[in-house]
Design an enzyme around this catalytic site. Sequence first.
Site, PDB file in Angstrom:
ATOM      1  N   SER A 563       0.837  -1.184   0.000  1.00 34.67           N
ATOM      2  CA  SER A 563       0.000   0.000   0.000  1.00 34.67           C
ATOM      3  C   SER A 563       0.883   1.248   0.000  1.00 34.67           C
ATOM      4  O   SER A 563       1.683   1.438  -0.914  1.00 34.67           O
ATOM      5  CB  SER A 563      -0.964  -0.037   1.184  1.00 34.67           C
ATOM      6  OG  SER A 563      -2.001   0.878   1.032  1.00 34.67           O
ATOM      7  N   ASP A 648      -9.785  -3.640  -5.591  1.00 30.04           N
ATOM      8  CA  ASP A 648      -9.182  -2.829  -4.533  1.00 30.04           C
ATOM      9  C   ASP A 648      -9.817  -1.440  -4.501  1.00 30.04           C
ATOM     10  O   ASP A 648      -9.848  -0.735  -5.509  1.00 30.04           O
ATOM     11  CB  ASP A 648      -7.671  -2.713  -4.779  1.00 30.04           C
ATOM     12  CG  ASP A 648      -6.912  -2.248  -3.545  1.00 30.04           C
ATOM     13  OD1 ASP A 648      -7.482  -1.481  -2.752  1.00 30.04           O
ATOM     14  OD2 ASP A 648      -5.760  -2.663  -3.387  1.00 30.04           O
ATOM     15  N   HIS A 683      -8.092  -4.912  -1.531  1.00 26.26           N
ATOM     16  CA  HIS A 683      -6.864  -4.425  -0.901  1.00 26.26           C
ATOM     17  C   HIS A 683      -6.240  -5.439   0.047  1.00 26.26           C
ATOM     18  O   HIS A 683      -5.029  -5.539   0.137  1.00 26.26           O
ATOM     19  CB  HIS A 683      -7.179  -3.131  -0.147  1.00 26.26           C
ATOM     20  CG  HIS A 683      -5.977  -2.298   0.141  1.00 26.26           C
ATOM     21  ND1 HIS A 683      -5.197  -1.738  -0.845  1.00 26.26           N
ATOM     22  CD2 HIS A 683      -5.406  -1.916   1.315  1.00 26.26           C
ATOM     23  CE1 HIS A 683      -4.218  -1.038  -0.295  1.00 26.26           C
ATOM     24  NE2 HIS A 683      -4.324  -1.130   1.011  1.00 26.26           N
TER      25      HIS A 683
END
Length: 711
Positions: A563, A648, A683
Amino acid sequence: MKSLSVICLLSIIFATSCKKNTNTALETKTQYPTAEKIETHLEKHGDVRIDNYFWLNERENPEVIDYLERENDYNDKMTAHTKDFQKDLFAEMKGRIKEDDASVPYKLNGYWYITRFEKGKDYPIYARKKDSLEAPEEILFDCNKEAEGHPYFKMSGLNVSPDNKLIAFGVDTVSRRKYNIRIKNLETGEVYPEVIETTTGGSTWAADSKTLFYTKKDEETLRSDKIYRHILGTPVSEDVEVFHEEDDTFYTFVYKTKSKKYLVIGSSSTLTSEYRILKADDPMGEFKVFQPRVRGLEYGIAHYDDHFYVLTNADNAKNFKLMKVEEGDTGKDNWKEVIPHREDVLLEDIEIFKDYYVISERNNGLNKINIKRWDGNVDYYLPFDNETYTAYVSTNPDFDTQILRYSYNSLTTPNSVIDFDMETKEKDVKKEQEVLGGKFDKNNYVSERVWATASDGTKVPISMVYRKGIKKDGSNPLLLYAYGSYGSTVDPYFSTVRLSLLDRGFIFAIAHVRGGEYLGRNWYESGKLFEKKNTFTDFIDCSKFLIKDGYTSKDHLYAMGGSAGGLLMGAVVNMAPHLYNGVVAAVPFVDVVTTMLDESIPLTTGEYDEWGNPNEKKYYLYMKSYSPYDNVIAQEYPNMLVTTGLHDSQVQYWEPAKWVAKLRELKTDNNLLLLHTNMEAGHGGASGRFEALKEVAEEYAFLLDLEGIKD
């Protein structure tokens, strides 16, 4: 881009000249996919960026899906020789986990609540027992049954009504973090027909057990921006909007104080917070602003007796201080100091009980738990005896108790859940994490904390763990992990999965770089906005330190982040690719400028205080100077595995997809570059606890194979 509440996919690599020849041969036999170049001109502030892969953001375009699937096929072919190893790693990691496990029960409103797993099943079972743990079990949800027919399943926000008869819950079956809230009657088992769509999944009941407050998300941006009131038995279409957070740099949420007296609506941005309160027994009333928002003023509130306790950075208290204020007039002018600001101690949280309150602190990077009596007669810290541990206050919903539940683990010690009697100071270890398989002995491992010197002279801490007996001769493979954004701290923690690396000779290290809050609020602020590059140079300087001190060498050093930590990876491989033999970038936020200019992308506007607003030229130019996608050049890059999820909601799949396409176009080496897109997840990856392990096993096999370790 967004915080992953911190990503714990930890992997490793190693390289030799033989390895590089193998890669060249593989690349020769298997042609990597290429994405079509369609020139798009992106202009801002008179500056033109040419993006040849902008078209990959067309999620519904069949050619986009085709490209992602070709990348997945290429990944499968290039790693086909590791498939059996992946299966072995998966079995090894799964074999350390107690499958028929259960949480330590906690008591709330007359019931003991338990989360448990059954052998061979991926999802939790939520249950409760009335009054006594010997009472019959009442299953609230068996998520294994609920997940049937869904490639992805996540239940969240379980919230029992005050009369214990109803439970509200949220479900996401897409991995887009858009939850549908439903209500179940716990007496009859009936799930009511109301479906509240596009929510955070969280909700809170008023005292009447029929009025439910919940948070809606914007359909396009996924920003949680509205609070609604739902009355049981009425159509969802008649739900009343009680608050709309119109500032698109804020998000909103709703909860109830531990005292159960107040409903609270919170609004928060990176730098500013605001709360509204309403008595829980007056759900049709108007919420009252606790303290109006002032840019830069952060505060959080907890209720006790006839006072609110306020954790705040008011009056330049960067590391926060504790204040209190009477219920009647809660504005800042009436706040009175309870615990003053300290330059060397970060005040992180407060937990309130009838006779005690517990302060969570951080000093010199280490967790501290401070226990105090309201009457001032007791004030002490729980003792912890090393520098590579994590200790935190756990689930404590019961207000009228002298028992504090907390958790402790370290890089070498599995997690324990401990009930601590704050009056007698007696500890009752309720559960120690079991490491199955019969091979784990914590005495076989060593942990330490060392300090690297950054290029500007700043000392940067590194926590690490390895098996006893290693030599500092530069031959050890070492994985360096970091995150470094949003003030999110990666504490040293135990991992059974990580043993698959340690037992094969790896050192695992966490670089506590600026941008996190490991060393306090200043540590965070010196790694954001116009000081963001400190995060990247800290990581590089930690890498150089580990090489210089003989822990590893550039042929055996590996890096990983996800991330915002994936942004870190992208910046590092542009700036210092020669230091690493391999890098894993999980769901990486790499197209910083384009994303931050697109306000339609979920969560973007709320990020301005973290990264800057590129609609202002000064921020635009600074972002552009480090944005990984914008700074890919013709040079050699390390072996790389990049992962993403098609759904995501935090870092859109096209960021890593575009990045890989551009890397393929420009890189001058024959090292591996693999992109794996999970076509059914978002995610956080796969939803099942064992399915997620398969993804980790794939990463580990990739990295271990580069190191020449085959089993």
